[in-house]
Each structure stands twice: as structure tokens, then as C-alpha cells.
Design a protein around this motif. Structure first.
Motif, PDB file in Angstrom:
ATOM      1  N   ALA A 138      32.741  -8.533  59.976  1.00  0.00           N
ATOM      2  CA  ALA A 138      33.731  -9.257  59.069  1.00  0.00           C
ATOM      3  C   ALA A 138      34.654  -9.971  60.082  1.00  0.00           C
ATOM      4  O   ALA A 138      34.906 -11.238  59.868  1.00  0.00           O
ATOM      5  N   GLU A 139      35.126  -9.331  61.307  1.00  0.00           N
ATOM      6  CA  GLU A 139      35.786 -10.113  62.424  1.00  0.00           C
ATOM      7  C   GLU A 139      35.045 -11.203  63.063  1.00  0.00           C
ATOM      8  O   GLU A 139      35.656 -12.345  63.596  1.00  0.00           O
ATOM      9  N   GLU A 140      33.763 -11.146  63.300  1.00  0.00           N
ATOM     10  CA  GLU A 140      32.882 -11.990  64.022  1.00  0.00           C
ATOM     11  C   GLU A 140      32.567 -13.388  63.093  1.00  0.00           C
ATOM     12  O   GLU A 140      32.750 -14.357  63.549  1.00  0.00           O
ATOM     13  N   LEU A 141      31.974 -12.936  62.050  1.00  0.00           N
ATOM     14  CA  LEU A 141      31.566 -13.863  60.669  1.00  0.00           C
ATOM     15  C   LEU A 141      31.545 -13.400  59.639  1.00  0.00           C
ATOM     16  O   LEU A 141      30.584 -12.505  59.272  1.00  0.00           O
ATOM     17  N   ALA A 142      32.796 -13.576  58.616  1.00  0.00           N
ATOM     18  CA  ALA A 142      32.813 -12.602  57.508  1.00  0.00           C
ATOM     19  C   ALA A 142      32.014 -13.317  56.464  1.00  0.00           C
ATOM     20  O   ALA A 142      31.390 -12.642  55.609  1.00  0.00           O
ATOM     21  N   PHE A 143      31.672 -14.597  56.596  1.00  0.00           N
ATOM     22  CA  PHE A 143      30.969 -15.334  55.609  1.00  0.00           C
ATOM     23  C   PHE A 143      30.292 -16.593  55.925  1.00  0.00           C
ATOM     24  O   PHE A 143      30.764 -17.423  56.590  1.00  0.00           O
ATOM     25  N   PHE A 144      28.978 -16.895  55.756  1.00  0.00           N
ATOM     26  CA  PHE A 144      28.437 -18.090  55.743  1.00  0.00           C
ATOM     27  C   PHE A 144      27.122 -17.982  54.806  1.00  0.00           C
ATOM     28  O   PHE A 144      26.242 -17.063  54.803  1.00  0.00           O
ATOM     29  N   PRO A 145      26.762 -19.140  54.130  1.00  0.00           N
ATOM     30  CA  PRO A 145      25.830 -19.084  53.025  1.00  0.00           C
ATOM     31  C   PRO A 145      24.417 -19.375  53.923  1.00  0.00           C
ATOM     32  O   PRO A 145      24.347 -19.895  55.043  1.00  0.00           O
ATOM     33  N   GLY A 164      22.281 -12.847  51.086  1.00  0.00           N
ATOM     34  CA  GLY A 164      22.174 -12.659  52.629  1.00  0.00           C
ATOM     35  C   GLY A 164      23.509 -12.769  53.424  1.00  0.00           C
ATOM     36  O   GLY A 164      23.488 -13.013  54.554  1.00  0.00           O
ATOM     37  N   HIS A 165      24.297 -12.376  52.608  1.00  0.00           N
ATOM     38  CA  HIS A 165      25.965 -12.069  53.342  1.00  0.00           C
ATOM     39  C   HIS A 165      25.663 -11.618  54.467  1.00  0.00           C
ATOM     40  O   HIS A 165      25.215 -10.554  54.891  1.00  0.00           O
ATOM     41  N   PRO A 166      26.550 -12.035  55.622  1.00  0.00           N
ATOM     42  CA  PRO A 166      26.631 -11.758  56.961  1.00  0.00           C
ATOM     43  C   PRO A 166      27.074 -10.265  57.212  1.00  0.00           C
ATOM     44  O   PRO A 166      26.260  -9.462  57.893  1.00  0.00           O
ATOM     45  N   VAL A 167      28.079  -9.661  56.455  1.00  0.00           N
ATOM     46  CA  VAL A 167      28.436  -8.452  56.464  1.00  0.00           C
ATOM     47  C   VAL A 167      27.413  -7.409  55.711  1.00  0.00           C
ATOM     48  O   VAL A 167      27.074  -6.386  56.435  1.00  0.00           O
ATOM     49  N   SER A 168      26.873  -7.725  54.646  1.00  0.00           N
ATOM     50  CA  SER A 168      25.760  -6.905  54.038  1.00  0.00           C
ATOM     51  C   SER A 168      24.606  -6.908  54.851  1.00  0.00           C
ATOM     52  O   SER A 168      23.999  -5.895  54.821  1.00  0.00           O
ATOM     53  N   ALA A 169      24.123  -7.975  55.426  1.00  0.00           N
ATOM     54  CA  ALA A 169      22.845  -7.849  56.222  1.00  0.00           C
ATOM     55  C   ALA A 169      23.236  -7.097  57.488  1.00  0.00           C
ATOM     56  O   ALA A 169      22.399  -6.353  57.772  1.00  0.00           O
ATOM     57  N   ALA A 170      24.385  -7.117  58.074  1.00  0.00           N
ATOM     58  CA  ALA A 170      24.630  -6.287  59.062  1.00  0.00           C
ATOM     59  C   ALA A 170      24.604  -4.809  58.956  1.00  0.00           C
ATOM     60  O   ALA A 170      23.954  -4.048  59.599  1.00  0.00           O
ATOM     61  N   VAL A 171      25.141  -4.658  57.815  1.00  0.00           N
ATOM     62  CA  VAL A 171      25.216  -3.088  57.253  1.00  0.00           C
ATOM     63  C   VAL A 171      23.758  -2.584  56.794  1.00  0.00           C
ATOM     64  O   VAL A 171      23.420  -1.451  57.429  1.00  0.00           O
ATOM     65  N   ALA A 172      22.960  -3.745  56.495  1.00  0.00           N
ATOM     66  CA  ALA A 172      21.426  -3.310  56.033  1.00  0.00           C
ATOM     67  C   ALA A 172      20.913  -2.754  57.347  1.00  0.00           C
ATOM     68  O   ALA A 172      20.052  -1.780  57.430  1.00  0.00           O
ATOM     69  N   LEU A 173      21.001  -3.659  58.286  1.00  0.00           N
ATOM     70  CA  LEU A 173      20.358  -3.294  59.707  1.00  0.00           C
ATOM     71  C   LEU A 173      20.565  -1.754  60.073  1.00  0.00           C
ATOM     72  O   LEU A 173      19.658  -1.212  60.510  1.00  0.00           O
ATOM     73  N   ALA A 174      21.967  -1.740  60.110  1.00  0.00           N
ATOM     74  CA  ALA A 174      22.305  -0.484  60.822  1.00  0.00           C
ATOM     75  C   ALA A 174      21.779   0.676  59.876  1.00  0.00           C
ATOM     76  O   ALA A 174      21.650   1.707  60.298  1.00  0.00           O
ATOM     77  N   ASN A 175      22.094   0.606  58.498  1.00  0.00           N
ATOM     78  CA  ASN A 175      21.374   1.527  57.719  1.00  0.00           C
ATOM     79  C   ASN A 175      20.074   1.894  57.839  1.00  0.00           C
ATOM     80  O   ASN A 175      19.576   2.967  57.912  1.00  0.00           O
ATOM     81  N   LEU A 176      19.124   0.698  58.180  1.00  0.00           N
ATOM     82  CA  LEU A 176      17.743   1.068  58.477  1.00  0.00           C
ATOM     83  C   LEU A 176      17.336   1.632  59.702  1.00  0.00           C
ATOM     84  O   LEU A 176      16.683   2.417  59.836  1.00  0.00           O
ATOM     85  N   ASP A 177      18.577   1.546  60.700  1.00  0.00           N
ATOM     86  CA  ASP A 177      18.415   2.113  61.833  1.00  0.00           C
ATOM     87  C   ASP A 177      18.356   3.768  61.631  1.00  0.00           C
ATOM     88  O   ASP A 177      17.829   4.616  62.102  1.00  0.00           O
ATOM     89  N   ILE A 178      19.397   3.984  60.699  1.00  0.00           N
ATOM     90  CA  ILE A 178      19.491   5.283  60.436  1.00  0.00           C
ATOM     91  C   ILE A 178      18.393   5.874  59.741  1.00  0.00           C
ATOM     92  O   ILE A 178      17.981   7.088  60.197  1.00  0.00           O
ATOM     93  N   PHE A 179      17.829   5.346  58.887  1.00  0.00           N
ATOM     94  CA  PHE A 179      16.592   5.721  58.360  1.00  0.00           C
ATOM     95  C   PHE A 179      15.584   6.168  59.268  1.00  0.00           C
ATOM     96  O   PHE A 179      14.938   7.193  59.350  1.00  0.00           O
ATOM     97  N   GLU A 180      15.376   5.121  60.378  1.00  0.00           N
ATOM     98  CA  GLU A 180      14.171   5.543  61.526  1.00  0.00           C
ATOM     99  C   GLU A 180      14.796   6.616  62.358  1.00  0.00           C
ATOM    100  O   GLU A 180      14.120   7.545  62.702  1.00  0.00           O
ATOM    101  N   GLU A 181      16.009   6.592  62.806  1.00  0.00           N
ATOM    102  CA  GLU A 181      16.459   7.471  63.713  1.00  0.00           C
ATOM    103  C   GLU A 181      16.536   9.034  63.314  1.00  0.00           C
ATOM    104  O   GLU A 181      16.194   9.787  63.969  1.00  0.00           O
TER     105      GLU A 181
END
Length: 460
Positions: free
Chosen positions: A81-88, A327-344
Motif C-alpha cells: 500500500a505504501e509503494e502502490l496502493a492502487f492501479f487498474p 487484480g488490486h496491487p495489495v490483494s495480489a501481493a497478499v495472494a503471492l505471500a499467502n501462496l508462499d506460506i502454502f508451499e513453505e
């Protein structure tokens, strides 16, 4: 966080005067102590505003697959959110949407390589419905616009998704809804006595009803079949052996798209990133949402095969459809981190390893006279309640009202278990806990259920 009596009373007043809850009777605001207010989550537990602790036996709403209180996901959201909170993603892109699309395409089976983002499951289904109709128009077959789904199946609440949803009571008040939805039998083997003990034969019979409907309506009018890997509404109906293989054959035979609605079943609920892998079929589209971020930020997606995407690769053709926050930037970032947790943390492997124990622990409840059937798969189970185990007699509408809303829902919550008591088919209790739990939690859930169901039977 625990609230004082005065703070609790003020929250209840504001809720009563202004909050419109989803899928809820607002009259509960007017009675008793008001509505339960949940203030905190940690792991597989939640706490209410009075400080009482509960097992989250439904992962919020089939969502918090990695569990509550993941600081890593909260911090990921804050940094993004600090880096890019939103862009379509309307004619532009951002790195997180690109990386997440690549990740999802990598997980998806076959040639499902294109990802269209939305903000939730209903929107993902709406996208698939519109895309299926447009795809056939681009193929010069504009009469292929009908969709087939199963009885009692829930696929969303938007006008288009309601056409796919197979629950008449959810549509009557909004009719006329989008036309073109047709229903076939679901895979509730417990209510299929004519097939005896032959689960495979029942599965083929159920799949063949899809062919029958396609033939009846005319293959040149049917665009797609929408199926959940394990049907949620009605109480966790898993597919019989061979069912999806026959469905895939039928769809190929009549040139109909197969949509795997995995809004609930994806991201570990059945022990795989996508549940179609568990059951050995490759759809033309996958709809998904919920567990993609474990609920830490909203997102959904429709994943599309190369075949369906192909017409959009050329010339001036575009898909005139989209969502501001898809494809919200914050949601997509959280999804990537969540999927990392799944794998780890190997959460999918945890589900596959422990699911048989979860099932066998719940099956201990079969000794109760009110329990008719325990069914499901992965970390996704339903317990069907009956009046008579021998005849499988169910409860009428008034009895179901008194049992589920009059007693069970509140009694289970008061006993420390948040789950779902549902009667969109026959009365069931549904369980879909976070994917992190194991044997000790299974036993605790079973003991709570046993106590409350025993009392429920004594009240009948």
C-alpha cells in the motif's frame, strides 16, 4: 480485544441502526443480546467482543485457509500500500498482477494459462458466464448461450451468477433473473437409494443426466457446464469415481465448455491448489477466490484455457468486461505471500495427510441417532441430520427451522464452535476449518458436536 459493557452496548446500537448483514435476518438485531461481534483471530481461533474464544470451524466463510493472525500477510499488505496502493489492469499492468497471473497459470492444469482477475467468487463466475457466451459468438455460434449446473448448487448472487445457481429459494424474490440456466441432479449419494451401494454407477448416472439435458435443450444452444469439484450447498457432495471423466467426455462430445467452480475448493481445501487435480479432470475454465489470499485481502480470478483465449489474441477483439478492483496491487501481493506460506508450510500436504483422520473422527458421530451421513473430502465435510436413521427421513420446514435456527446455530457457537448449520438442501452442519489444524483439533470439534447434537436430539 474485549469491550466493556458500555462499549459493547454502543456497538450493538450502531449495528442495530445502521448495519445490514448479508444473508441474515435483520430481526436478530432486535432481539436478545443482538448480534455476535468478532474482534480478533489467531490461528484456528476467533474471539468475540466479550473475550470468549471459539474454534473457527468454517475458516470465516471457507476463506482463512492459512489461519488467522498471519503478521506476514498484514505486513505485506502495508508495504504494498505504501509503494502502490492502487492501479487498474485496464490497458495497464503492475508487477503483482503479472506475477500472480504467472503463478496461478503455473498451478493450473493443462493449458489454462490466462488469468482474468476480479474481486470475489461471484464476479469470477459472472466473468466465466459472460466469457462462455461471447466465446461461442466469436466462433460463429451465437445460439450457444445456455448454462447447466446442479440442483441446490450455489454459484453466486449477481444476476448472471443466479442463473447458474441451483437454489430456487435464492432466486424467487429477484425474478426474472438472467435466462438460460438449467439444472441436473447433484451427486448426493446418500439420497440415491436406487443405486444401492454402487457409487461408481451412481456417478455415471449423474453425469449422464448432463448429456440428457444437453440433448434435450439442443447442443447448439448450450455454452457451458458449471460444476464445483465438491458441491458446497446441500452439504459437501464429493464426486463419485469416474464422474468428472464422464462429464469431460460429454462436454467434448457436444462442444460445451466445462467450468470448474473452485471458489471454495481451490487453494488447499481439498489438498491441492486446484481441486480438479484431485479428481483427474482438466476444465476449460476455473473460477477461484476465497483462499487465494486466505481472506487477508479480497480477490478472485477466472483462469482460462488457451482454446477459450485464442479469439482474443487477434485484431481488435476485446472482452468488454472488468472490475475496478480486479487484480488490486495489495490483494495480489497478499495472494503471492499467502501462496508462499502454502508451499513453505506444506499446507496442501497437511490436508492430504490428515483428511482421512478428520473423516474418521467425524464418523464417530454416526452412533448418534440424529446423524444420518458424514461426507466430504479434504478439510471440507458435511454432517446430514435426520429424524430416522433407518428410513433417512428428514425434517420438514418447521422442524428444520426450530432445529437449525432455533437451537443448533446458537448452541454450537455457545459451546465454542463456529461452523454452519444449513438447510439449503436437507439439514446439515458444515465444517471447513483452517488447513493448519490436526488430530487434537479434530477431537475437540467432535466432542463439541457430540454434546450439542445429543442435546438437540433430546429436544426433538
Amino acid at each position: 480485544m474485549t469491550y466493556s459493557d458500555a462499549a459493547e452496548s454502543e456497538l450493538q446500537r450502531k449495528a442495530k441502526e445502521h448495519l445490514w448483514m448479508h444473508f441474515s435476518r435483520q430481526s436478530v438485531m432486535e432481539s436478545g443480546d443482538g448480534v455476535p461481534i468478532i474482534t480478533r483471530g489467531e490461528g484456528h481461533h476467533i474471539w468475540d467482543s466479550r473475550g470468549k474464544k471459539y474454534i473457527d470451524g468454517l475458516s470465516g466463510l471457507f476463506v482463512v485457509n492459512a489461519g488467522h493472525g498471519r503478521r506476514r500477510l498484514a505486513e505485506t499488505a502495508a508495504r504494498q500500500a505504501e509503494e502502490l496502493a492502487f492501479f487498474p489492469v485496464w490497458s495497464y499492468a503492475h508487477p503483482n498482477a503479472i506475477e500472480l497471473a504467472d503463478r496461478l497459470a503455473h498451478y493450473a492444469p493443462g493449458d489454462l494459462n490466462r488469468v482474468f482477475f476480479s474481486t470475489g467468487g461471484g464476479e469470477a463466475v459472472e466473468t466465466a458466464f459472460k466469457l462462455a457466451k461471447y466465446y461461442w459468438k466469436l466462433q460463429g455460434r451465437p445460439t450457444k448461450h445456455k448454462v447447466i449446473s446442479r440442483a441446490v448448487a450455489y454459484h453466486g448472487t449477481t444476476q448472471g451468477a443466479l442463473a447458474v445457481t441451483g437454489i430456487p429459494g435464492m432466486k424467487a424474490m429477484f425474478e426474472p433473473v438472467t435466462p438460460g440456466g438449467f439444472r441436473v441432479p447433484n451427486t448426493n449419494f446418500y439420497r440415491a437409494p436406487e443405486h444401492g451401494d454402487d457409487l461408481t454407477a451412481f456417478g455415471i448416472w449423474a453425469a449422464d443426466r448432463i448429456e440428457e439435458m444437453i440433448q434435450f435443450e439442443g447442443p447448439d444452444t448450450v455454452a457451458a457446464v458449471f460444476l464445483e469439484p465438491v458441491q458446497n450447498s446441500g452439504g459437501c457432495f464429493p464426486p463419485p469415481p469416474g464422474y468428472f471423466q464422464r462429464v469431460r467426455e460429454i462436454c467434448d462430445r457436444y462442444d460445451v465448455l466445462l467450468v470448474s467452480d473452485e471458489v471454495i475448493c481451490a487453494f488447499g481445501r481439498i489438498g491441492h491448489m486446484f481441486a480438479c487435480d484431485e479428481y483427474g479432470y482438466v476444465p476449460d475454465m476455473i473460477t477461484c477466490a476465497k483462499g487465494m489470499t486466505s481472506g487477508y485481502s479480497p480477490i478472485g480470478a477466472t483462469i482460462v484455457s488457451d482454446r477459450v483465449y485464442e479469439p482474443f489474441k487477434h485484431g481488435q477483439t476485446s472482452f468488454a468486461h472488468g472490475y475496478t478492483f480486479g487484480g488490486h496491487p495489495v490483494s495480489a501481493a497478499v495472494a503471492l505471500a499467502n501462496l508462499d506460506i502454502f508451499e513453505e508450510e506444506k499446507l496442501n500436504e497437511n490436508v492430504r495427510t490428515n483428511s482421512p483422520l478428520f473423516r474418521s473422527t467425524l464418523e464417530k458421530l454416526n452412533d448418534l441417532p440424529i446423524v444420518g451421513d458424514v461426507r466430504g473430502d479434504g478439510y471440507f465435510f458435511g454432517i446430514e441430520l435426520v429424524k430416522d436413521k433407518v428410513t433417512k427421513e428428514t425434517f420438514d420446514d418447521d422442524e428444520s427451522e426450530r432445529l437449525l435456527r432455533g437451537f443448533l446455530s446458537k448452541a454450537l457457537f455457545d459451546a465454542g464452535l463456529y461452523c454452519r448449520a444449513d438447510d439449503r438442501g436437507d439439514p446439515v452442519i458444515q465444517l471447513a476449518p483452517p488447513l493448519t489444524i490436526g488430530a487434537a483439533e479434530f477431537d475437540e470439534i467432535e466432542q463439541i458436536l457430540r454434546g450439542v447434537l445429543t442435546e438437540a436430539w433430546s429436544r426433538l
